[in-house]
Enzyme design. Sequence first.
Site, PDB file in Angstrom:
ATOM      1  N   ASP A 197       0.802  -1.068  -0.014  1.00 53.00           N
ATOM      2  CA  ASP A 197      -0.130  -0.107   0.079  1.00 53.00           C
ATOM      3  C   ASP A 197       0.718   1.147  -0.138  1.00 53.00           C
ATOM      4  O   ASP A 197       1.647   1.518   0.945  1.00 53.00           O
ATOM      5  CB  ASP A 197      -0.825  -0.093   1.262  1.00 53.00           C
ATOM      6  CG  ASP A 197      -1.980   1.034   1.354  1.00 53.00           C
ATOM      7  OD1 ASP A 197      -2.267   1.789   0.287  1.00 53.00           O
ATOM      8  OD2 ASP A 197      -2.440   1.340   2.366  1.00 53.00           O
ATOM      9  N   ASP A 256      -2.333   5.622  -5.831  1.00 54.77           N
ATOM     10  CA  ASP A 256      -2.639   5.079  -4.803  1.00 54.77           C
ATOM     11  C   ASP A 256      -2.653   3.349  -5.214  1.00 54.77           C
ATOM     12  O   ASP A 256      -3.714   3.143  -5.738  1.00 54.77           O
ATOM     13  CB  ASP A 256      -3.857   5.216  -3.974  1.00 54.77           C
ATOM     14  CG  ASP A 256      -4.038   4.498  -2.770  1.00 54.77           C
ATOM     15  OD1 ASP A 256      -3.105   3.678  -2.473  1.00 54.77           O
ATOM     16  OD2 ASP A 256      -5.059   4.267  -2.401  1.00 54.77           O
TER      17      ASP A 256
END
Length: 502
Positions: free
Chosen positions: A80, A286
Site C-alpha cells: 500500500d 495509490d
Amino acid sequence: MRGHNAVTIGALLADAVNAYSGNGVVQWDIQRSQRKEEFNRLRKRADTFEEVVTNDQARGGYFATCRLGTPGQDLTLQLDTGSSDIWVPSSRAAVCRQSRTGEGGCGLGSFNSDSSTSFTVVGEGNFDIEYLDGSSSKGDYFTDVFEIGGATLQNMTMGLGISTDIANGLVGVGYAANEAIVGNTRSTSSVYPNLPVHMVNEGLINTVAYSLWLNDLDASSGNILFGGIDTEKYQGDLTRITIYPTQRDPDIYTAFYVVLTSLEAVSSSGRDTLTSEQFPIPVVLDSGTTLSYLPNDLASQIWKEVGAVYSSRYQLAVLPCDMQNSKGYFSFGLGGPSGPRINVTMDELVIDLTAGNAPTFSSGQYQGQEVCAFGIQNFTNSPYLLGDTFLRSAYVVYDLVNNEVGIAATDFNSTDSNIVPFPSSGAPIPSATVAPDQSEVTNRPAFTSPGFAASPGFLDTSATRNENAAAGMLAAFGIGQMMVVGVTMVLTALGSGLFFIT
Ligand SMILES: *[C@@H]1O[C@H](CO)[C@@H](O)[C@H](O)[C@H]1NC(C)=O
Ligand SMILES: *[C@@H]1O[C@H](CO)[C@@H](O)[C@H](O)[C@H]1NC(C)=O
Ligand SMILES: *[C@@H]1O[C@H](CO)[C@@H](O)[C@H](O)[C@H]1NC(C)=O
Ligand SMILES: *[C@@H]1O[C@H](CO)[C@@H](O)[C@H](O)[C@H]1NC(C)=O
C-alpha cells in the site's frame, strides 16, 4: 492506501524465488492472482495455482509474502503506497479465530507473537489505524525481525492488530509522516523509521525511493523495487513531476499528491478534451485502491464517452463486459501542459465483477449483456485517487526525499531487466528529466462541454469481438466483500486543508 468502494479484482503475490537483494536495491517480485484462495494455495505449492477453492474473503490489491519474527512466520501482506505502517493481524484477534472449517479467519496468515523470541512491545495500545471505509486495526506497536524480498531488517517497528475487522495485514510504504502514530499523537516527533526509511538506515538501499511496476491486468507478475529503477520496464523516458505537500508552513508530505492537468478521450472516430470545474485536480497515486476516483463532472463525461451507466444497486459505474474489446483510450496529462501523458486503454478499464456467471443487465439498452465495473468512478470531494486501473498503465518511481514522482508509460509483460540504483541519498531519479512547465499547473482550462466525437469509436467493439477467456478463471464473490480501502484518516484530516495551489 485502502481506497473507496472498489472492486476486488486480484492480488499480486510474492514469488520468493525471484526476490533479489544487493547492490543497493531490494526487489520484491509480486505475482497477480485473481482471488485469495489462489494465493492460499500458492503459498503451499505454486503448481496448484489454477485450482479453484471457494473462499468468500476475496480482497483487492497487490499482495506479497513476508517473514516475521524468530523463528520466521510467513504472512501475505497487502502492499500500500497510501499508508505508512506495516501491521499484521495477531493470531489472538477475533477476526483470525473465526472458524476452523475454512470459512473466514486470516487465510493470509496471522502473527503469533508468543512464539517469536525477538518480539518486543514498544508502544502498548499505541497502534490505532483507521481507513476511509471505516475499517480499522488497533493494538500495540512492536519491533521484530522482518524479511522482505530477500532482505532482512532487524528491529522493524510494526503494528500488531489485536482488535481489527481486517483479515490481512498491510505493508504501508508511504511517507513516514503519515504513520498512524503521528495522527494519534498529533505530533511529527513520534515518527519512527518505517520500511523504506529503515532500509536506508540499515544500508540496504541508498535513498528513500522505490519503483512500482504493476503490469497488465491480464498478466501474472509485477514488482516493487526499493532503491532503484528498472529501465526495461517502461517505454520512452521517465519524467519527473512534483509531489505536493498536504500541509504548508511547514511543508508536510503525507501522500503522493500529483496534479492531473488534462484528460483526453481518443478513439477511431475522434478525440475530445474533457473538462472539469476542478482542474487542476490533485490526485493521489495509490496502489492500495483498485479503481480510480475523479470528480463527478469529469467522471460523467468519461462515462458518456464509453456508454457506462451508474448502477445504484452496485453503487458503481458499470458497462457491458464486451467493452474490454473497445479500442479507445484515455490520455491522462499530469504536471502541466508539457508533462507526462499516460494512455490507459479500455482493456485495462473493464473489470470483471464475478466468475463465469456474471450478472447481466436486466433492462435498458444493455439488457441481457454481462455487467462489468468501469475502472473510473466518481467521487464528490478530495482526495481523488488514481488507483490500480490507472497505475497498471504507468511505471512510477516514488522519490520520498526530493518529493518527486518519475513516471512513464509501462512496458507491459517486459521480461528484460536493467536495474539502476539511486547512487546516494537525495540523488534525483536516475534517467529522468523534469517536466518543463509545472508552474503552469494552476492554469484552469475553460469549462466547456466536449463534443463527444470519440464516443462512437469507443462503442464499436464489433471488429475486435472475442470471447472473454479470463471470465472463467474468476471466482464468484459477493459485491459486499469488495471494499478495498486505503486512505488513512490522517490523510483525510490533513488532505481537507490542501493548500498546494498558492
Ligand atoms: C529499535 O527500534 C526502536 C524504534 O525505532 C528504537 O527506539 C530502538 O532504539 C531500536 N533498538 C535497536 C537495538 O536498534
Ligand atoms: C500480457 O500477458 C498477458 C498474459 O499472457 C496477456 O493476456 C496480455 O494480453 C499481455 N499484454 C500485452 C499488452 O501484451
Ligand atoms: C498517448 O496518446 C496521445 C494522445 O492521443 C498521443 O499523442 C501519444 O502518442 C500516446 N502515447 C503513447 C505512448 O502511445
Ligand atoms: C456518483 O454518481 C451517481 C450518479 O450521478 C450519484 O448517484 C452518486 O451519488 C455519485 N457518487 C458520489 C460519491 O458522488
